[in-house]
Design an enzyme around this catalytic site. Structure first.
Site, mmCIF file in Angstrom:
data_model
loop_
_atom_site.group_PDB
_atom_site.id
_atom_site.type_symbol
_atom_site.label_atom_id
_atom_site.label_comp_id
_atom_site.label_asym_id
_atom_site.label_seq_id
_atom_site.Cartn_x
_atom_site.Cartn_y
_atom_site.Cartn_z
ATOM 1 N N SER A 14 135.125 -11.378 3.663
ATOM 2 C CA SER A 14 134.269 -10.413 3.234
ATOM 3 C C SER A 14 134.808 -9.101 3.291
ATOM 4 C CB SER A 14 132.748 -10.541 3.725
ATOM 5 O OG SER A 14 132.040 -9.348 3.949
ATOM 6 N N HIS A 39 135.101 -12.316 -1.030
ATOM 7 C CA HIS A 39 133.649 -11.667 -1.159
ATOM 8 C C HIS A 39 133.483 -10.363 -1.083
ATOM 9 C CE1 HIS A 39 129.814 -13.155 -0.238
ATOM 10 N NE2 HIS A 39 129.553 -12.319 0.607
ATOM 11 N N ASP A 41 130.480 -7.828 -0.976
ATOM 12 C CA ASP A 41 129.246 -7.530 -0.779
ATOM 13 C C ASP A 41 128.487 -6.224 -1.604
ATOM 14 O OD1 ASP A 41 128.264 -9.665 1.048
ATOM 15 O OD2 ASP A 41 129.870 -8.788 2.269
ATOM 16 N N MET A 43 125.344 -3.800 -2.057
ATOM 17 C CA MET A 43 124.322 -3.283 -1.326
ATOM 18 C C MET A 43 123.640 -1.985 -1.927
ATOM 19 S SD MET A 43 125.005 -3.943 2.434
ATOM 20 C CE MET A 43 125.699 -5.634 3.019
ATOM 21 N N HIS A 72 128.266 -10.799 -4.434
ATOM 22 C CA HIS A 72 127.084 -11.144 -3.664
ATOM 23 C C HIS A 72 126.154 -9.900 -3.913
ATOM 24 C CE1 HIS A 72 124.934 -11.888 0.525
ATOM 25 N NE2 HIS A 72 124.146 -11.877 -0.341
ATOM 26 N N MET A 74 123.078 -7.836 -3.429
ATOM 27 C CA MET A 74 121.969 -7.634 -2.335
ATOM 28 C C MET A 74 121.346 -6.200 -2.949
ATOM 29 S SD MET A 74 123.906 -8.335 1.016
ATOM 30 C CE MET A 74 125.408 -8.436 0.333
ATOM 31 N N MET A 143 122.449 -17.676 3.940
ATOM 32 C CA MET A 143 122.817 -16.631 4.684
ATOM 33 C C MET A 143 122.405 -16.860 6.122
ATOM 34 S SD MET A 143 124.055 -14.016 2.964
ATOM 35 C CE MET A 143 124.071 -12.693 4.245
ATOM 36 N N ASP A 185 127.442 -17.766 4.954
ATOM 37 C CA ASP A 185 127.877 -16.367 5.001
ATOM 38 C C ASP A 185 127.254 -15.691 6.323
ATOM 39 O OD1 ASP A 185 128.294 -13.460 4.617
ATOM 40 O OD2 ASP A 185 127.541 -13.365 2.603
#
Ligand code: DX5
Ligand code: ZN
Length: 237
Positions: A14, A39, A41, A43, A72, A74, A143, A185
Site C-alpha cells: 500500500s 494498492h 488508497d 481518501m 481502494h 474511500m 478491512m 487490508d
C-alpha cells in the site's frame, strides 16, 4: 494475467506509507522486489478523515510499472471516480457499500469500464452485503482496521470474518465456476500473515509492514521483506 498468477497468493504494497517525494521510484522498486500489485488508497476527507491522491497520480505511475494497480476508493461520489480511475490505468477498483446509493450499479460500472470489481467491508460491516452481489464482484476486500490511516493495530475479529467469507466464496465458486479473490487490508505484519492465509485470505495489502520495516532503506530492503512475507504465506497453506 497468467494462470499461475491467478492461483497464487498475492502481495500488494500500500503506497499510502511510501515516500511521496519519490513515488515513481518507490513503485518501480516495489515491482522489482516482487510486488504482485500496487494498492492505491484514495481518501477524500469526507468518507474517511484523511486526504490522499486522485486519478492524476494513478496516471503518472501507470507507465512505470506493469503490475496491476488496485484502487481502494474511500470516498463519496464513487461513480465519477470509477470512470476517471479506469481511464487513468487502474486494473482493480473497490468500493465500500456505505459510499454508494446503488452498490450493484457501481460494481457494474467498474466492470463496464474494463476493471475488476471489488466490495470493501469495514470491520463493522456485515458480510450479508455479499449475498446478492457475488456475481458482480471479482474480489472482496476485508478491512482489518478502520479505514483512513496506515500503521493501525490489526483487529483480531477479522480472522473469523475472513473464515466465514472464505466459506461463502468456496460454495459460490463451486456452483458458478467464478473465481473471487479474498483480499485483506490493515495491520498485516510478518507475525500475523501466515494465520491470515490459513483463514483463507489469498491477497494481502501491506503498508507499514513493508515501509516501516527495519530493513527498508537498505539496498535490497523491499525484496528481503517481500520474501519474508511470501515465506509466511506459504507456511499458512
Ligand atoms: C487504510 C488503508 C490501508 C493502509 C494499510 O485505510 O486502506 O491500505 O495503507 O496500512 P497498514 O498495513 O500500515 O495497516
Ligand atoms: Zn487500502
Amino acid at each position: 494475467m497468467t494462470e499461475k498468477n491467478k492461483n497464487s497468493r498475492w502481495i500488494g504494497p500500500s503506497i499510502l506509507s511510501a515516500d511521496f517525494a519519490f513515488l515513481g521510484a518507490e513503485v518501480e522498486a516495489l515491482q522489482k522486489a516482487g510486488a504482485d500489485f500496487i494498492h492505491f488508497d484514495v481518501m477524500d476527507n469526507h468518507f474517511v478523515p484523511n486526504l490522499t491522491f486522485g486519478p492524476c497520480v494513478c496516471r503518472a505511475i501507470r507507465p512505470l510499472i506493469h503490475v496491476p494497480i488496485d484502487v481502494h476508493l474511500m470516498t463519496e461520489n464513487v461513480d465519477k471516480l470509477i470512470v476517471d480511475f479506469a481511464s487513468a490505468g487502474a486494473n482493480m477498483i473497490s468500493v465500500h457499500p456505505e459510499s454508494t446509493h446503488h452498490l450493484s450499479r457501481s460494481l457494474k460500472l467498474i466492470r463496464s469500464n474494463g476493471c475488476e470489481a471489488g466490495i470493501v467491508l469495514n470491520p463493522g460491516t456485515p458480510i450479508t452485503y455479499l449475498d446478492w452481489i457475488m456475481e458482480e464482484i471479482d474480489f472482496i476486500l476485508v478491512m482489518s482496521v478502520n479505514p483512513g490511516f496506515g500503521g493501525q493495530e490489526f483487529i483480531p475479529a477479522s480472522e473469523e470474518k475472513i473464515k466465514s467469507i472464505r466459506e461463502k466464496i468456496d460454495v459460490f465458486s463451486r456452483k458458478r465456476l467464478q473465481r473471487i479473490r479474498l483480499e485483506v487490508d490493515g495491520g498485516i505484519k510478518i507475525e500475523n500473515a501466515a494465520s491470515l492465509a490459513a483463514c483463507g485470505a489469498d491477497t494481502f495489502v501491506i503498508g507499514s509492514g513493508i515501509f516501516d520495516h527495519p530493513d527498508t532503506g537498505s539496498q535490497f530492503g523491499y525484496k528481503k521483506i517481500m520474501e519474508s512475507f511470501r515465506n509466511q504465506l506459504i507456511s499458512g497453506l
